[in-house]
Scaffold this active site. Sequence first.
Site, PDB file in Angstrom:
ATOM      1  N   HIS A 127       0.559 -22.344  67.684  1.00 15.64           N
ATOM      2  CA  HIS A 127       0.922 -23.561  68.408  1.00 15.64           C
ATOM      3  C   HIS A 127       2.406 -23.614  68.747  1.00 15.64           C
ATOM      4  O   HIS A 127       2.928 -24.669  69.082  1.00 15.64           O
ATOM      5  CB  HIS A 127       0.497 -24.808  67.610  1.00 15.64           C
ATOM      6  CG  HIS A 127      -0.999 -24.939  67.513  1.00 15.64           C
ATOM      7  ND1 HIS A 127      -1.634 -25.794  66.641  1.00 15.64           N
ATOM      8  CD2 HIS A 127      -2.003 -24.310  68.197  1.00 15.64           C
ATOM      9  CE1 HIS A 127      -2.948 -25.687  66.791  1.00 15.64           C
ATOM     10  NE2 HIS A 127      -3.189 -24.793  67.713  1.00 15.64           N
ATOM     11  N   GLU A 167      -8.900 -31.863  50.309  1.00 17.75           N
ATOM     12  CA  GLU A 167     -10.082 -32.675  50.648  1.00 17.75           C
ATOM     13  C   GLU A 167     -11.156 -31.832  51.313  1.00 17.75           C
ATOM     14  O   GLU A 167     -10.897 -30.713  51.760  1.00 17.75           O
ATOM     15  CB  GLU A 167      -9.672 -33.790  51.625  1.00 17.75           C
ATOM     16  CG  GLU A 167      -8.852 -34.874  50.964  1.00 17.75           C
ATOM     17  CD  GLU A 167      -8.242 -35.826  51.967  1.00 17.75           C
ATOM     18  OE1 GLU A 167      -8.867 -36.041  53.027  1.00 17.75           O
ATOM     19  OE2 GLU A 167      -7.157 -36.325  51.687  1.00 17.75           O
TER      20      GLU A 167
HETATM   21  P1  OAD Z   1      -4.475 -31.998  60.005  1.00 16.47           P
HETATM   22  O1  OAD Z   1      -3.510 -33.098  59.776  1.00 16.47           O
HETATM   23  O2  OAD Z   1      -5.590 -32.221  60.975  1.00 16.47           O
HETATM   24  O3  OAD Z   1      -5.142 -31.588  58.623  1.00 16.47           O
HETATM   25  C1  OAD Z   1      -4.368 -31.378  57.483  1.00 16.47           C
HETATM   26  C2  OAD Z   1      -5.269 -30.865  56.378  1.00 16.47           C
HETATM   27  O4  OAD Z   1      -4.470 -30.588  55.252  1.00 16.47           O
HETATM   28  C3  OAD Z   1      -6.332 -31.875  55.922  1.00 16.47           C
HETATM   29  O5  OAD Z   1      -7.586 -31.215  55.829  1.00 16.47           O
HETATM   30  C4  OAD Z   1      -5.856 -32.308  54.527  1.00 16.47           C
HETATM   31  O6  OAD Z   1      -6.936 -32.595  53.649  1.00 16.47           O
HETATM   32  C5  OAD Z   1      -5.106 -31.083  54.080  1.00 16.47           C
HETATM   33  N1  OAD Z   1      -4.031 -31.313  53.094  1.00 16.47           N
HETATM   34  C6  OAD Z   1      -3.211 -32.372  52.958  1.00 16.47           C
HETATM   35  N2  OAD Z   1      -2.320 -32.170  51.986  1.00 16.47           N
HETATM   36  C7  OAD Z   1      -2.570 -30.933  51.489  1.00 16.47           C
HETATM   37  C8  OAD Z   1      -1.991 -30.127  50.468  1.00 16.47           C
HETATM   38  N3  OAD Z   1      -0.935 -30.552  49.754  1.00 16.47           N
HETATM   39  N4  OAD Z   1      -2.519 -28.908  50.226  1.00 16.47           N
HETATM   40  C9  OAD Z   1      -3.596 -28.461  50.929  1.00 16.47           C
HETATM   41  N5  OAD Z   1      -4.189 -29.178  51.891  1.00 16.47           N
HETATM   42  C10 OAD Z   1      -3.688 -30.390  52.175  1.00 16.47           C
HETATM   43  O7  OAD Z   1      -3.592 -30.702  60.385  1.00 16.47           O
HETATM   44  P2  OAD Z   1      -4.054 -29.358  61.119  1.00 16.47           P
HETATM   45  O8  OAD Z   1      -5.421 -28.959  60.721  1.00 16.47           O
HETATM   46  O9  OAD Z   1      -2.958 -28.396  60.938  1.00 16.47           O
HETATM   47  O10 OAD Z   1      -1.682 -29.315  66.962  1.00 16.47           O
HETATM   48  O11 OAD Z   1      -4.069 -29.835  62.615  1.00 16.47           O
HETATM   49  C11 OAD Z   1      -4.320 -28.904  63.623  1.00 16.47           C
HETATM   50  C12 OAD Z   1      -3.486 -29.218  64.833  1.00 16.47           C
HETATM   51  O12 OAD Z   1      -3.684 -30.570  65.241  1.00 16.47           O
HETATM   52  C13 OAD Z   1      -1.987 -29.135  64.610  1.00 16.47           C
HETATM   53  O13 OAD Z   1      -1.492 -27.820  64.728  1.00 16.47           O
HETATM   54  C14 OAD Z   1      -1.455 -29.999  65.715  1.00 16.47           C
HETATM   55  C15 OAD Z   1      -2.386 -31.153  65.578  1.00 16.47           C
HETATM   56  O14 OAD Z   1      -2.542 -31.949  66.697  1.00 16.47           O
HETATM   57  C16 OAD Z   1      -0.729 -29.253  67.890  1.00 16.47           C
HETATM   58  O15 OAD Z   1       0.350 -29.781  67.736  1.00 16.47           O
HETATM   59  C17 OAD Z   1      -1.132 -28.472  69.094  1.00 16.47           C
END
Ligand code: OAD
Length: 247
Positions: A120, A220
């Site tokens: 990204h 989660e």
């Molecule tokens: P999300 O915010 O959608 O998901 C974050 C994930 O991390 C969730 O499943 C949480 O349960 C988990 N989480 C939170 N704290 C954690 C920890 N300490 N250890 C392990 N897991 C934890 O973020 P992404 O999946 O990265 O795109 O989102 C994907 C894309 O959506 C991003 O790259 C961004 C966003 O819009 C763009 O900017 C293009």
Amino acid sequence: MHDATIERAAGALREADRIAALTGAGMSAESGIPTFRGAGGLWRQFRPEELATPEAFARDPSVVWDWYRWRRRLIAQAEPNDGHRVLARFETRFPEFTLVTQNVDGLHRRAGSAAIIELHGNIWRARCTVERRRVVDQAGDPPAPEASDPPRCACGALLRPDVVWFGEMLDPVDVARATAALRRCAVLLVVGTSALVFPAAGFPLIAAEAGALVVEINTEETALTARADVVLRGPAAGVLPALERAL
Ligand code: OAD
């Protein structure tokens, strides 16, 4: 998290020559960087269509730049966590280790990872909207005071953050490299992603179909959990060091 579960993941890693990891915002959560969709997530507070689309930038580039500058400041204050550092060590530990990240924060690089596919983009880079030339800020440094708002390229055109926005294509070279690694790996670690944003959300399935053991590390349940072979429930900065110790 059960010892038996971590042992299953560690056992597979011990046997494997080729490992891949796919990381998302949860990877950097314990560095103090907000995720997008969880509690306190950025998309709970802000509307992506106003900040992270080409249309939003065309409408008001200053608003978009303000938001990215604010995020740069948050990231500049953050440090890589123990999870980032484990993945950096895995790069030298395994004969082949491919790190694919959805994160734009540059923390994997600051932790010592060298070969990273940043699907990204990277928040510390800008690029010219006309010439597509890239302008790099030193990762982790506070953003340089921009001479103009919104910032402009030497050619006079607007600069934009070098990140992928909603509705935009990923770099096909990155996708091809990531896909090749996913098809080759014996173990895929999927760390801190909600597995909702495609194409990255489909990557674990590519690896699974090619025979890899898919290990999810997340605090989660996610869209991937039911398809993962091993689920290590807990924070990345705790689970990854525990996994490394078990190797
Ligand atoms: P999300 O915010 O959608 O998901 C974050 C994930 O991390 C969730 O499943 C949480 O349960 C988990 N989480 C939170 N704290 C954690 C920890 N300490 N250890 C392990 N897991 C934890 O973020 P992404 O999946 O990265 O795109 O989102 C994907 C894309 O959506 C991003 O790259 C961004 C966003 O819009 C763009 O900017 C293009």
